[in-house]
Design a protein around this motif. Structure first.
Motif, short mmCIF file in Angstrom:
data_model
loop_
_atom_site.label_atom_id
_atom_site.label_comp_id
_atom_site.label_asym_id
_atom_site.label_seq_id
_atom_site.Cartn_x
_atom_site.Cartn_y
_atom_site.Cartn_z
N GLY A 1 0.80 -1.22 0.00
CA GLY A 1 0.00 0.00 0.00
C GLY A 1 0.84 1.26 0.00
O GLY A 1 0.32 2.35 -0.23
N ALA A 2 2.14 1.14 0.31
CA ALA A 2 3.00 2.32 0.29
C ALA A 2 3.20 2.80 -1.14
O ALA A 2 3.18 2.00 -2.07
N GLU A 3 3.34 4.12 -1.28
CA GLU A 3 3.54 4.68 -2.61
C GLU A 3 5.01 4.71 -2.98
O GLU A 3 5.39 4.38 -4.11
N ALA A 4 5.82 5.13 -2.02
CA ALA A 4 7.25 5.33 -2.31
C ALA A 4 7.96 3.98 -2.43
O ALA A 4 7.58 3.00 -1.79
N PHE A 5 8.97 3.94 -3.27
CA PHE A 5 9.78 2.73 -3.39
C PHE A 5 10.78 2.65 -2.24
O PHE A 5 11.23 3.68 -1.73
N GLY A 6 11.15 1.44 -1.89
CA GLY A 6 12.24 1.26 -0.93
C GLY A 6 13.57 1.47 -1.64
O GLY A 6 13.62 1.68 -2.85
N THR A 7 14.67 1.38 -0.89
CA THR A 7 15.99 1.51 -1.49
C THR A 7 16.27 0.27 -2.32
O THR A 7 16.07 -0.86 -1.87
N LYS A 8 16.71 0.48 -3.57
CA LYS A 8 16.86 -0.71 -4.42
C LYS A 8 18.29 -1.24 -4.40
O LYS A 8 19.27 -0.50 -4.30
N VAL A 9 18.35 -2.55 -4.52
CA VAL A 9 19.61 -3.27 -4.53
C VAL A 9 19.71 -3.96 -5.88
O VAL A 9 18.73 -4.52 -6.36
N GLU A 10 20.87 -3.90 -6.51
CA GLU A 10 21.04 -4.56 -7.80
C GLU A 10 21.71 -5.92 -7.59
O GLU A 10 22.73 -6.01 -6.91
N VAL A 11 21.11 -6.97 -8.14
CA VAL A 11 21.69 -8.31 -8.00
C VAL A 11 22.18 -8.79 -9.36
O VAL A 11 21.47 -8.70 -10.35
N LYS A 12 23.41 -9.27 -9.37
CA LYS A 12 24.06 -9.68 -10.63
C LYS A 12 24.55 -11.13 -10.55
O LYS A 12 24.50 -11.75 -9.50
N LYS B 1 19.00 -0.54 8.03
CA LYS B 1 18.88 0.26 6.83
C LYS B 1 19.28 -0.61 5.62
O LYS B 1 20.18 -1.43 5.71
N ILE B 2 18.58 -0.43 4.50
CA ILE B 2 18.97 -1.10 3.25
C ILE B 2 19.89 -0.14 2.50
O ILE B 2 19.56 1.03 2.31
N TYR B 3 21.05 -0.63 2.13
CA TYR B 3 21.98 0.22 1.41
C TYR B 3 21.84 0.03 -0.09
O TYR B 3 21.61 -1.08 -0.55
N GLN B 4 21.98 1.11 -0.82
CA GLN B 4 21.98 0.99 -2.27
C GLN B 4 23.32 0.39 -2.69
O GLN B 4 24.36 1.03 -2.56
N GLU B 5 23.28 -0.83 -3.14
CA GLU B 5 24.53 -1.52 -3.44
C GLU B 5 24.31 -2.56 -4.52
O GLU B 5 23.19 -2.84 -4.92
N THR B 6 25.43 -3.10 -5.02
CA THR B 6 25.36 -4.18 -5.98
C THR B 6 25.74 -5.46 -5.26
O THR B 6 26.74 -5.49 -4.56
N THR C 1 22.82 -13.88 -1.57
CA THR C 1 23.42 -12.75 -2.26
C THR C 1 24.45 -12.11 -1.33
O THR C 1 24.27 -12.08 -0.12
N LEU C 2 25.55 -11.64 -1.92
CA LEU C 2 26.63 -11.05 -1.12
C LEU C 2 26.99 -9.68 -1.69
O LEU C 2 26.89 -9.47 -2.90
N VAL C 3 27.43 -8.78 -0.83
CA VAL C 3 27.79 -7.44 -1.30
C VAL C 3 28.96 -7.52 -2.25
O VAL C 3 29.95 -8.20 -1.99
N MET C 4 28.84 -6.84 -3.40
CA MET C 4 29.91 -6.81 -4.37
C MET C 4 30.57 -5.44 -4.31
O MET C 4 31.77 -5.31 -4.24
N ARG C 5 29.77 -4.41 -4.34
CA ARG C 5 30.29 -3.05 -4.17
C ARG C 5 29.15 -2.13 -3.75
O ARG C 5 27.99 -2.36 -4.07
N THR C 6 29.52 -1.09 -3.06
CA THR C 6 28.51 -0.12 -2.65
C THR C 6 28.51 1.02 -3.65
O THR C 6 29.51 1.28 -4.32
N LYS C 7 27.38 1.66 -3.79
CA LYS C 7 27.28 2.74 -4.77
C LYS C 7 27.27 4.06 -4.01
O LYS C 7 26.27 4.46 -3.46
N GLU C 8 28.42 4.71 -4.00
CA GLU C 8 28.46 6.01 -3.35
C GLU C 8 28.25 7.07 -4.42
O GLU C 8 29.15 7.39 -5.18
N GLY C 9 27.05 7.57 -4.48
CA GLY C 9 26.73 8.56 -5.52
C GLY C 9 26.63 7.86 -6.86
O GLY C 9 27.12 6.75 -7.03
N ALA C 10 25.96 8.51 -7.80
CA ALA C 10 25.78 7.91 -9.11
C ALA C 10 27.11 7.90 -9.86
O ALA C 10 27.93 8.80 -9.70
N SER C 11 27.32 6.87 -10.68
CA SER C 11 28.52 6.82 -11.51
C SER C 11 28.46 7.97 -12.50
O SER C 11 27.39 8.37 -12.95
#
Lengths: 96, 485
Positions: B209-220, B248-253, B263-273
């Motif tokens: 029911g929430a409108e806003a998206f949560g923090t997204k994580v990219e899985v590769k 907290k969910i971190y924006q990460e790959t 799934t395991l952390v590969m790298r964190t995304k500090e700011g957009a590339s």
């Protein structure tokens, strides 16, 4: 235009270049002069003008899907600073 | 801690990269064959030598338009390329040529059907053309990374879905449909193990029911469709548990470890590339005309959905049968060719689904490598339908023998195996009479009402005929003969 040290560091990182103290001041000056020059262009009103991307009128320059191998593996590897008989060799790195 | 998983929903978007089956690369004439020796399919353009110019492969454009049409996309009339700049050893030019600003296809959708029968449309944001990178091998040498540029410059399309996917199962069905489509269109072999089709998943969770998206994580790094589903299911659970604990969910790959199922952390995304996109000046613009689209339309094969409809509505097959037969374009074509030689649709469907597919699975073969021509399957069906062989004999003896001697007709094989059924009434009558004559006491019992004894006489008939009596005809004769006694 004022160029901060942070900006120089960021650009250097993106371009994979390194500047030490004196070089950094030098590049700051150069960059500042270049940007001042570019700013001059900004004086012109370009509202409603589509950016010019291509210098020629050519469109749809396409080739047929045909294989043509132009060089050998040996030629491909010839100019590489580090290689073996099959591969280009680069320093170890991980992740993009 | 008790976590109510049902309070949350996942929001998933998938990015699929598909390698085009063009013979040469996107922007130069290097070969693209899989499995070639390292650095033998490279050239000045793909190695990024100064002064070289890319020239676009016409076929690659056609393939992208084909895919767009199959997904009901809008096809962009005006296209140009951009340079995506980043520094990495598998990218010799220092930039990837990609349709960043003007994707060739926009909108459109992929229709999926879930196990419970629910149908759903997964929207597409875009399909764009770009080029592949080389391959890095980090584990072959202690000091260096080894680079093979054979793949560099291979034509790719990237399909980006809307975040319409909610579960791992939906992602599984979406990818299955995408792969089926790529294979039907003959534009990508869809092999995730070999990497000709790759998928990255963007996963986030939020309260229902929430409108806003949560923090997204990219899985590769998922090398099969099943593993994409597993990775997403794991990631949804992990995120819900973290949020429930107030973490907290971190924006990460993250990367998927198929052995552990985690799934395991590969790298964190500090700011957009910072890719510093700008228009690629070396490739003249690409204008897609309505005439070009018409030419592509004419070359479009029947799509899985169209065939499914035909198989159910025209051939009267069940949805299950139609689904199995349209899973693979070549199997569907094989089945339709069988139908050119026999009118028995149901039998043709069964033979292709059970005997043919069973054999292919067992031998790990593709149907295009199957030695028996569709007409031969029709011959077997005709022998069964005309009562010359039983269906058991057909599948257990005639079919395997035909695979070994595929130039012979089904009738020749059946004759050679001596399995043709005796359905000639005169011949059979003699055998029936003999069988009945052997048990005079049983005949009397039959006459007094014990009709189940027909089975005993039938058994004797089959024994005397060495199994070759047509059971239908024989059973009729046995009853008639007994009743007339």
């Amino acid at each position: 235009m004022d160029i901060s040290n942070e900006l120089i560091d960021k650009l250097a990182d993106l371009a994979k270049l390194e500047f030490n103290g004196e070089e950094k001041e030098h590049i700051k000056n150069d960059l500042s002069r270049i940007l001042t020059f570019i700013d001059k262009l900004n004086e012109i009103d370009t509202n409603g003008v589509e950016p010019l991307i291509f210098m020629s009128d050519a469109v749809n320059v396409l080739r047929e899907d045909e294989v043509k191998q132009t060089i050998t593996k040996e030629e491909a590897l010839q100019n590489a600073p580090k290689k073996d008989s099959d591969y280009f060799r680069v320093p170890k790195f991980l992740d993009k | 801690m008790n976590i109510d998983y049902h309070l949350y929903e996942a929001v998933i978007g998938l990015e699929v990269h598909a390698q085009m089956l063009t013979k040469s690369k996107a922007f130069c004439a290097d070969a693209t064959e899989y499995g070639a020796l390292p650095n033998t399919q490279v050239g000045p353009v793909s190695l990024g030598h100064p002064g070289t110019l890319p020239v676009h492969n016409k076929e690659a454009v056609k393939y992208a338009v084909k895919l767009g049409l199959a997904c009901q996309c809008d096809i962009a009339a005006h296209n140009y390329y951009a340079r995506k700049n980043y520094f990495y050893a598998d990218l010799p030019k220092g930039y990837q040529i990609s349709q960043h600003t003007t994707p060739i296809c926009e909108n459109g959708f992929i229709g999926i059907k879930l196990k419970d029968g629910t149908e759903k449309r997964i929207g597409l944001i875009r399909i764009h053309m770009e080029e592949d990178t080389g391959k890095s091998m980090h584990d072959q040498d202690v000091y260096d990374t080894l680079i093979d540029y054979n793949r560099a410059g291979t034509a790719l399309v990237e399909m980006v879905s809307h975040p319409d996917i909610r579960t791992g199962e939906e992602a599984y069905q979406y990818l299955t449909e995408v792969r089926k489509l790529l294979r039907y269109l003959d534009i990508c072999d869809g092999n995730m193990e070999e990497g000709s089709m790759r998928c990255d998943a963007n996963v986030s969770v939020r309260l229902k029911g929430a409108e806003a998206f949560g923090t997204k994580v990219e899985v590769k790094n998922m090398n099969s469709i099943r593993n994409v589903q597993r990775a997403i299911d794991y990631e949804i659970k992990r995120q819900i548990e973290a949020i429930s604990k107030g973490e907290k969910i971190y924006q990460e790959t993250r990367t998927f470890d198929a052995m552990k199922g985690e799934t395991l952390v590969m790298r964190t995304k500090e700011g957009a590339s910072d890719y510093r996109y700008f228009p690629e000046p070396d490739l003249p613009p690409l204008h897609i005309t309505p005439e070009f689209i018409d030419v592509v339309k004419e070359q479009m094969p029947a799509l899985p959905k169209e065939l499914f409809h035909k198989f159910t509505a025209v051939y009267g097959l069940s949805e299950y049968d139609a689904g199995v037969l349209t899973e693979n374009k070549d199997v569907a074509a094989y089945f339709e060719t069988v139908l050119k030689h026999t009118g028995n649709i149901k039998a043709a469907a069964n033979w292709v689904m059970v005997q043919v597919k069973g054999y292919l699975n067992e031998q790990a073969l593709e149907i295009k490598d199957f030695v028996l021509q569709p007409a031969k399957i029709a011959e077997i069906i005709d022998l069964i339908d005309s009562g010359k062989i039983s269906s058991t004999v057909a599948s257990k003896e005639v079919f395997p023998a035909m695979i070994h001697e595929h130039h012979k007709s089904a009738l020749e094989i059946a004759e050679a195996l001596n399995v043709l059924q005796e359905s000639n009434s005169d011949e059979l009558q003699k055998i029936v009479d003999e069988a009945i004559a052997r048990f005079p006491d049983k005949v009397a019992e039959y006459k007094s009402g014990k009709t189940s004894l027909v089975g005993l006489f039938m058994g004797e008939v089959m024994k005397l005929s060495k199994g070759k009596a047509d059971p239908k005809v024989a059973s009729k004769l046995v009853k008639e003969t007994l009743d007339n006694k």
